[in-house]
Write a protein that holds these residues in place. Structure first.
Motif, PDB file in Angstrom:
ATOM      1  N   ASN A 187       4.811  -2.520   6.694  1.00  0.00           N
ATOM      2  CA  ASN A 187       4.083  -2.478   5.437  1.00  0.00           C
ATOM      3  C   ASN A 187       5.008  -2.169   4.262  1.00  0.00           C
ATOM      4  OD1 ASN A 187       1.176  -2.859   6.198  1.00  0.00           O
ATOM      5  ND2 ASN A 187       1.670  -1.167   7.559  1.00  0.00           N
ATOM      6  N   LYS A 188       6.025  -1.335   4.492  1.00  0.00           N
ATOM      7  CA  LYS A 188       6.977  -1.017   3.427  1.00  0.00           C
ATOM      8  C   LYS A 188       7.721  -2.278   2.978  1.00  0.00           C
ATOM      9  CE  LYS A 188      11.124   1.692   2.402  1.00  0.00           C
ATOM     10  NZ  LYS A 188      12.171   2.588   2.946  1.00  0.00           N
ATOM     11  N   ASP A 189       8.202  -3.072   3.938  1.00  0.00           N
ATOM     12  CA  ASP A 189       8.934  -4.293   3.589  1.00  0.00           C
ATOM     13  C   ASP A 189       8.019  -5.307   2.904  1.00  0.00           C
ATOM     14  OD1 ASP A 189      11.215  -3.201   4.647  1.00  0.00           O
ATOM     15  OD2 ASP A 189      11.097  -4.280   6.555  1.00  0.00           O
ATOM     16  N   LYS A 190       6.774  -5.396   3.365  1.00  0.00           N
ATOM     17  CA  LYS A 190       5.810  -6.303   2.742  1.00  0.00           C
ATOM     18  C   LYS A 190       5.582  -5.913   1.281  1.00  0.00           C
ATOM     19  CE  LYS A 190       1.594  -5.273   3.294  1.00  0.00           C
ATOM     20  NZ  LYS A 190       0.327  -4.916   3.952  1.00  0.00           N
ATOM     21  N   ALA A 191       5.393  -4.610   1.014  1.00  0.00           N
ATOM     22  CA  ALA A 191       5.164  -4.149  -0.353  1.00  0.00           C
ATOM     23  C   ALA A 191       6.374  -4.415  -1.241  1.00  0.00           C
ATOM     24  CB  ALA A 191       4.826  -2.657  -0.352  1.00  0.00           C
ATOM     25  N   ALA A 192       7.568  -4.276  -0.671  1.00  0.00           N
ATOM     26  CA  ALA A 192       8.783  -4.509  -1.455  1.00  0.00           C
ATOM     27  C   ALA A 192       8.873  -5.958  -1.912  1.00  0.00           C
ATOM     28  CB  ALA A 192      10.013  -4.127  -0.629  1.00  0.00           C
ATOM     29  N   VAL A 193       8.527  -6.906  -1.036  1.00  0.00           N
ATOM     30  CA  VAL A 193       8.557  -8.320  -1.416  1.00  0.00           C
ATOM     31  C   VAL A 193       7.510  -8.596  -2.492  1.00  0.00           C
ATOM     32  CG1 VAL A 193       8.272 -10.684  -0.595  1.00  0.00           C
ATOM     33  CG2 VAL A 193       9.466  -9.014   0.834  1.00  0.00           C
ATOM     34  N   ARG A 194       6.331  -7.976  -2.387  1.00  0.00           N
ATOM     35  CA  ARG A 194       5.297  -8.165  -3.399  1.00  0.00           C
ATOM     36  C   ARG A 194       5.795  -7.710  -4.780  1.00  0.00           C
ATOM     37  NH1 ARG A 194      -0.349  -6.114  -0.519  1.00  0.00           N
ATOM     38  NH2 ARG A 194      -0.618  -7.899   0.862  1.00  0.00           N
ATOM     39  N   GLU A 195       6.477  -6.574  -4.810  1.00  0.00           N
ATOM     40  CA  GLU A 195       6.968  -6.081  -6.092  1.00  0.00           C
ATOM     41  C   GLU A 195       8.090  -6.976  -6.627  1.00  0.00           C
ATOM     42  OE1 GLU A 195       7.877  -1.929  -6.126  1.00  0.00           O
ATOM     43  OE2 GLU A 195       5.792  -1.337  -5.734  1.00  0.00           O
ATOM     44  N   LYS A 213       4.291 -12.916   8.159  1.00  0.00           N
ATOM     45  CA  LYS A 213       4.871 -12.049   9.188  1.00  0.00           C
ATOM     46  C   LYS A 213       4.095 -10.736   9.303  1.00  0.00           C
ATOM     47  CE  LYS A 213       9.644 -13.746   9.035  1.00  0.00           C
ATOM     48  NZ  LYS A 213      11.042 -13.423   8.638  1.00  0.00           N
ATOM     49  N   ALA A 214       3.511 -10.297   8.198  1.00  0.00           N
ATOM     50  CA  ALA A 214       2.736  -9.058   8.221  1.00  0.00           C
ATOM     51  C   ALA A 214       1.362  -9.278   8.857  1.00  0.00           C
ATOM     52  CB  ALA A 214       2.574  -8.516   6.801  1.00  0.00           C
ATOM     53  N   TYR A 215       0.691 -10.369   8.468  1.00  0.00           N
ATOM     54  CA  TYR A 215      -0.641 -10.695   8.994  1.00  0.00           C
ATOM     55  C   TYR A 215      -0.474 -11.890   9.925  1.00  0.00           C
ATOM     56  CZ  TYR A 215      -1.641  -7.878   4.890  1.00  0.00           C
ATOM     57  OH  TYR A 215      -1.651  -6.873   3.953  1.00  0.00           O
ATOM     58  N   HIS A 216      -0.292 -11.617  11.199  1.00  0.00           N
ATOM     59  CA  HIS A 216       0.256 -12.642  12.088  1.00  0.00           C
ATOM     60  C   HIS A 216      -0.598 -12.966  13.298  1.00  0.00           C
ATOM     61  CE1 HIS A 216       1.341  -9.751  15.260  1.00  0.00           C
ATOM     62  NE2 HIS A 216       1.465  -8.914  14.250  1.00  0.00           N
ATOM     63  N   GLY A 217      -1.680 -12.230  13.560  1.00  0.00           N
ATOM     64  CA  GLY A 217      -2.434 -12.494  14.772  1.00  0.00           C
ATOM     65  C   GLY A 217      -3.815 -11.872  14.733  1.00  0.00           C
ATOM     66  N   PRO A 218      -4.590 -12.022  15.824  1.00  0.00           N
ATOM     67  CA  PRO A 218      -5.932 -11.452  15.879  1.00  0.00           C
ATOM     68  C   PRO A 218      -5.900  -9.929  15.810  1.00  0.00           C
ATOM     69  CG  PRO A 218      -5.626 -13.097  17.609  1.00  0.00           C
ATOM     70  CD  PRO A 218      -4.269 -12.817  17.032  1.00  0.00           C
ATOM     71  N   THR A 220      -7.311  -6.169  13.463  1.00  0.00           N
ATOM     72  CA  THR A 220      -7.332  -5.553  12.147  1.00  0.00           C
ATOM     73  C   THR A 220      -5.934  -5.517  11.554  1.00  0.00           C
ATOM     74  OG1 THR A 220      -8.945  -4.047  13.128  1.00  0.00           O
ATOM     75  CG2 THR A 220      -8.218  -3.534  10.907  1.00  0.00           C
ATOM     76  N   CYS A 221      -5.819  -5.656  10.235  1.00  0.00           N
ATOM     77  CA  CYS A 221      -4.540  -5.431   9.557  1.00  0.00           C
ATOM     78  C   CYS A 221      -4.057  -4.019   9.900  1.00  0.00           C
ATOM     79  CB  CYS A 221      -4.713  -5.572   8.049  1.00  0.00           C
ATOM     80  SG  CYS A 221      -5.469  -7.133   7.545  1.00  0.00           S
ATOM     81  N   THR A 222      -2.741  -3.849  10.010  1.00  0.00           N
ATOM     82  CA  THR A 222      -2.230  -2.618  10.605  1.00  0.00           C
ATOM     83  C   THR A 222      -2.054  -1.465   9.624  1.00  0.00           C
ATOM     84  OG1 THR A 222       0.060  -3.365  10.354  1.00  0.00           O
ATOM     85  CG2 THR A 222      -1.046  -3.861  12.441  1.00  0.00           C
ATOM     86  N   PHE A 223      -2.249  -1.686   8.311  1.00  0.00           N
ATOM     87  CA  PHE A 223      -2.172  -0.550   7.391  1.00  0.00           C
ATOM     88  C   PHE A 223      -3.461   0.267   7.492  1.00  0.00           C
ATOM     89  CE2 PHE A 223      -3.617  -4.230   4.887  1.00  0.00           C
ATOM     90  CZ  PHE A 223      -4.811  -3.754   4.381  1.00  0.00           C
ATOM     91  N   TYR A 224      -3.421   1.488   6.933  1.00  0.00           N
ATOM     92  CA  TYR A 224      -4.590   2.360   7.013  1.00  0.00           C
ATOM     93  C   TYR A 224      -5.442   2.190   5.751  1.00  0.00           C
ATOM     94  CZ  TYR A 224      -7.394   6.404   8.331  1.00  0.00           C
ATOM     95  OH  TYR A 224      -8.450   7.224   8.702  1.00  0.00           O
ATOM     96  N   GLY A 225      -6.089   1.029   5.686  1.00  0.00           N
ATOM     97  CA  GLY A 225      -7.008   0.740   4.612  1.00  0.00           C
ATOM     98  C   GLY A 225      -8.439   1.002   5.060  1.00  0.00           C
ATOM     99  N   THR A 226      -9.379   0.315   4.424  1.00  0.00           N
ATOM    100  CA  THR A 226     -10.787   0.589   4.701  1.00  0.00           C
ATOM    101  C   THR A 226     -11.182   0.192   6.120  1.00  0.00           C
ATOM    102  OG1 THR A 226     -11.203   0.167   2.371  1.00  0.00           O
ATOM    103  CG2 THR A 226     -13.115   0.316   3.804  1.00  0.00           C
ATOM    104  N   ALA A 227     -10.646  -0.921   6.625  1.00  0.00           N
ATOM    105  CA  ALA A 227     -11.041  -1.387   7.955  1.00  0.00           C
ATOM    106  C   ALA A 227     -10.680  -0.365   9.026  1.00  0.00           C
ATOM    107  CB  ALA A 227     -10.375  -2.728   8.253  1.00  0.00           C
ATOM    108  N   ASN A 228      -9.433   0.106   9.024  1.00  0.00           N
ATOM    109  CA  ASN A 228      -9.034   1.082  10.038  1.00  0.00           C
ATOM    110  C   ASN A 228      -9.641   2.453   9.770  1.00  0.00           C
ATOM    111  OD1 ASN A 228      -7.525  -0.484  11.898  1.00  0.00           O
ATOM    112  ND2 ASN A 228      -5.828  -0.575  10.444  1.00  0.00           N
ATOM    113  N   ALA A 342       4.384   4.551   8.535  1.00  0.00           N
ATOM    114  CA  ALA A 342       3.893   4.101   9.840  1.00  0.00           C
ATOM    115  C   ALA A 342       2.672   3.213   9.703  1.00  0.00           C
ATOM    116  CB  ALA A 342       3.552   5.309  10.708  1.00  0.00           C
ATOM    117  N   ASP A 343       2.433   2.381  10.740  1.00  0.00           N
ATOM    118  CA  ASP A 343       1.198   1.611  10.783  1.00  0.00           C
ATOM    119  C   ASP A 343       0.247   2.249  11.784  1.00  0.00           C
ATOM    120  OD1 ASP A 343       1.861   0.755  13.369  1.00  0.00           O
ATOM    121  OD2 ASP A 343       2.442  -1.262  12.733  1.00  0.00           O
ATOM    122  N   ILE A 344      -0.930   1.643  11.941  1.00  0.00           N
ATOM    123  CA  ILE A 344      -1.969   2.271  12.755  1.00  0.00           C
ATOM    124  C   ILE A 344      -1.604   2.277  14.235  1.00  0.00           C
ATOM    125  CG2 ILE A 344      -3.432   0.248  13.225  1.00  0.00           C
ATOM    126  CD1 ILE A 344      -4.615   3.750  12.066  1.00  0.00           C
TER     127      ILE A 344
END
Length: 607
Positions: A187-195, A213-218, A220-228, A342-344
């Motif tokens: 998630n850190k690397d993903k955020a860096a590319v976004r910025e 590469k971050a959202y790659h398969g079946p 929940t997304c692995t960050f600790y957002g609303t879904a997790n 860390a991710d979930i």
């Protein structure tokens, strides 16, 4: 028990006494009528089983058999819900093995905030929660069922399922998760590319490669957002099987837990002999446990909307004040992105929910004596599931963290308090998530720059107009104005400016993503600008103080001048992408502090 937890719980019980008693009477009346399908007229019953096999038709004529409704949020566009494609057949097979029947009672819509982020469809987000609640009620309205299994994971889906299910609270119910996707790009690397992309330093091809590469398969997304956060809360509320939340899809353990969920819910039916309906699990203590877990884990700010709305569906009057007072005494024990690196999956490996529950129980911060689908007492949720050959068993979870950069004991928390601050002042009431905001960024006093939509801020950034200290005021984003879309599109721009050394903050009557973090943001401002709230008086250049430490949210303008100002005109409603269809619902939405719900007024009238 910690005295603050007891104090807030007792106050919540007293405040909710009238509405809770009415709710319990409602579900007791429904339960007293016995299995509903046995009371249907012959033609009604025949319609209800016409599509079943001959064996299932015969089984459902027997009063001792349980018929279990499956309410599913399956679609194969959402990675988190794609695994549900195969769950109904698996659940039905498991039910057959114990002499019961499963029927897919209905589907509910499931939109993805990740797909609609920054797009017109995001304005349907909160409305989709209410639509899901109504769809759940329609699915369960046929009076054919003795119990239900709810299949949902993501942002509005689980709260919507809960709100609808609680109005059928006489039925035993169990929530069946699908699990997070395996870890991909951090998630850190993903955020860096976004910025970098926001600054024009990365191409669109580079951005797309990073996101893929971050959202790659079946899963929940692995960050600790609303879904997790949903999954964490369902487990700590006792509505998942212990340890079920964060087991990856497509694994033998995931399949075993799914099968076990189907069979366990039959034991909780009137026929099963351990009758325990949903409405007797979701009580005041259960909801206090959810709030404590939200704080301790640094969970999504969206639950300052969802938990009050869920509570009201069960006749309970949970407020932001309750949540804020608990935050003062609940330590932050988890650092999962955006609060940490860390991710979930790493959280789960470090000790996960079982260790979090153990620590909070030992500190007297959770009510242990509660009902759960696994039995009486929250101690069941200090256990973890394992496969012993082909047999599913539970063993005691870890007693110490396996990685204290992710999960810590109460004795050594990341912070002595939780991540939520109630913000108050002459701009109204709001909430701020502090767990991911560095201490040096928690207080901002700077001139306002007012925007009416996300694109206007993005355009100002690209034009170089925001290279200074400022407080971005994004108004007319509340539930009654445009449905309260998430404003996560702002995060890269504001993050870049903060990294350049500017003092920046956001004040809005809208929402931020459950994954937003490092920018101080006073969100869900009430009253919203559409209803004449103070944000409608703010002008460019007004100095605003956003103090996350003290909870102050104030515009520094003289009282006489402030009161004399005219309100900014309400923008014309947007059309297209189906938004016009939900105008009736927006008109009914309650303030954010009451859950931004279309049902609040109708439920309040039942006192």
């Amino acid at each position: 028990m910690h005295p603050r937890v007891l104090q807030v719980t007792e106050r919540l019980i007293e405040r909710s006494r009238a509405t809770r008693q009415h709710y319990l009477a409602l579900i007791a009346t429904a339960a007293a009528q016995g299995p509903q399908r046995g009371r249907l007229q012959c033609a009604n019953f025949a319609h209800g089983v016409a599509g079943c096999s001959a064996t299932d038709k015969q089984t459902l004529r027997l009063p001792d058999a349980a018929n279990v409704a499956i309410v599913t949020a399956y679609n194969d566009m959402l990675s988190a819900h794609q695994p549900y494609e195969h769950f109904p057949q698996l659940l039905k097979q498991a039910l057959h093995e114990v002499g019961s029947v499963g029927q897919v009672a209905g589907g509910v819509p499931a939109m993805c905030d990740g797909v609609t982020q920054g797009e017109p469809g995001m304005e349907l987000g909160i409305a989709s929660r209410e639509t899901i609640a109504m769809s759940t009620a329609v699915a369960l309205s046929h009076n054919m069922f003795d119990a239900a299994l709810c299949l949902g994971v993501c942002d509005k889906i689980v709260p919507g399922l809960m709100i609808g299910a609680l109005r059928f609270g006489h039925l035993p119910m169990l929530f069946v998760p699908a699990g997070p996707m395996t870890s991909g790009l951090s998630n850190k690397d993903k955020a860096a590319v976004r910025e970098r992309y926001a600054e024009g330093k990365a191409s669109r091809d580079e951005l797309l490669e990073s996101e893929m590469k971050a959202y790659h398969g079946p899963g929940t997304c692995t960050f600790y957002g609303t879904a997790n956060t949903n999954q964490m809360l369902m487990e700590i509320m006792g509505l998942h099987l212990p340890g079920a939340s964060f087991v990856n899809p497509g694994t033998p353990l995931r399949e075993a837990l799914t099968r076990a969920a189907a069979q366990q819910v039959t034991r909780l039916t009137q026929q099963g002999g351990q009758y325990l309906p949903l409405g007797q699990i979701v009580d005041e203590r259960c909801l206090i446990n959810a709030v404590v877990a939200l704080h301790a884990s640094g969970g999504s700010t969206n639950h300052t909307l969802h938990l009050p709305a869920i509570a009201r569906a069960a006749g309970i009057q949970l407020t932001w004040q309750d949540m804020a007072e608990l935050s003062e005494v609940v330590p932050t024990l988890a650092h999962v992105y955006p609060s940490g690196k860390a991710d979930i999956n790493q959280f789960h490996a470090a000790g996960g929910v079982a260790l979090l529950v153990r620590e909070l129980l030992d500190a007297g911060l959770l009510h242990e004596d509660v009902n759960t689908v696994a039995g009486r007492g929250l101690h069941h949720y200090t256990e973890e599931p394992f496969l012993d050959g082909e047999r599913l068993v539970w063993r005691q979870g870890p007693s110490v963290s396996l990685d204290d950069t992710i999960l810590r004991p109460v004795a050594r928390p990341f912070s002595p308090e939780g991540g939520l601050r109630l913000m108050q002042g002459n701009l109204g009431r709001a909430v701020m998530k502090l767990s991911a905001v560095a201490p040096e960024h928690q207080v901002v006093e700077a001139p306002a720059r007012v925007f009416h939509d996300q694109q206007a801020l993005a355009d100002a950034f690209q034009a170089g107009e925001l290279e200074r200290d400022f407080v971005a005021v994004l108004r007319f984003q509340g539930p009654r104005c445009n449905g309260m879309p998430e404003l996560h599109k702002l995060t890269p721009f504001l993050g870049v400016l903060q990294d350049r050394g500017f003092k920046v903050a956001l004040v809005t009557d809208g929402r931020m993503s459950g994954a937003s973090g490092k920018i101080p943001a006073a969100i869900h401002v009430c009253p919203e600008a559409f209803d004449g709230g103070a944000l409608a008086r703010v002008r460019d250049g007004d100095v605003i103080r956003v103090d996350g430490r003290s909870g102050e949210l104030r515009v520094l303008v003289g009282a006489d001048e402030w009161e004399a100002r005219e309100l900014a005109p309400v923008p014309a409603p947007e059309v297209g992408c189906g938004r016009e269809l939900f105008a009736f619902m927006r008109a009914s939405f309650s303030p954010a502090e009451q859950g931004a719900s279309a049902f609040t007024a109708s439920l309040e009238s039942l006192r």
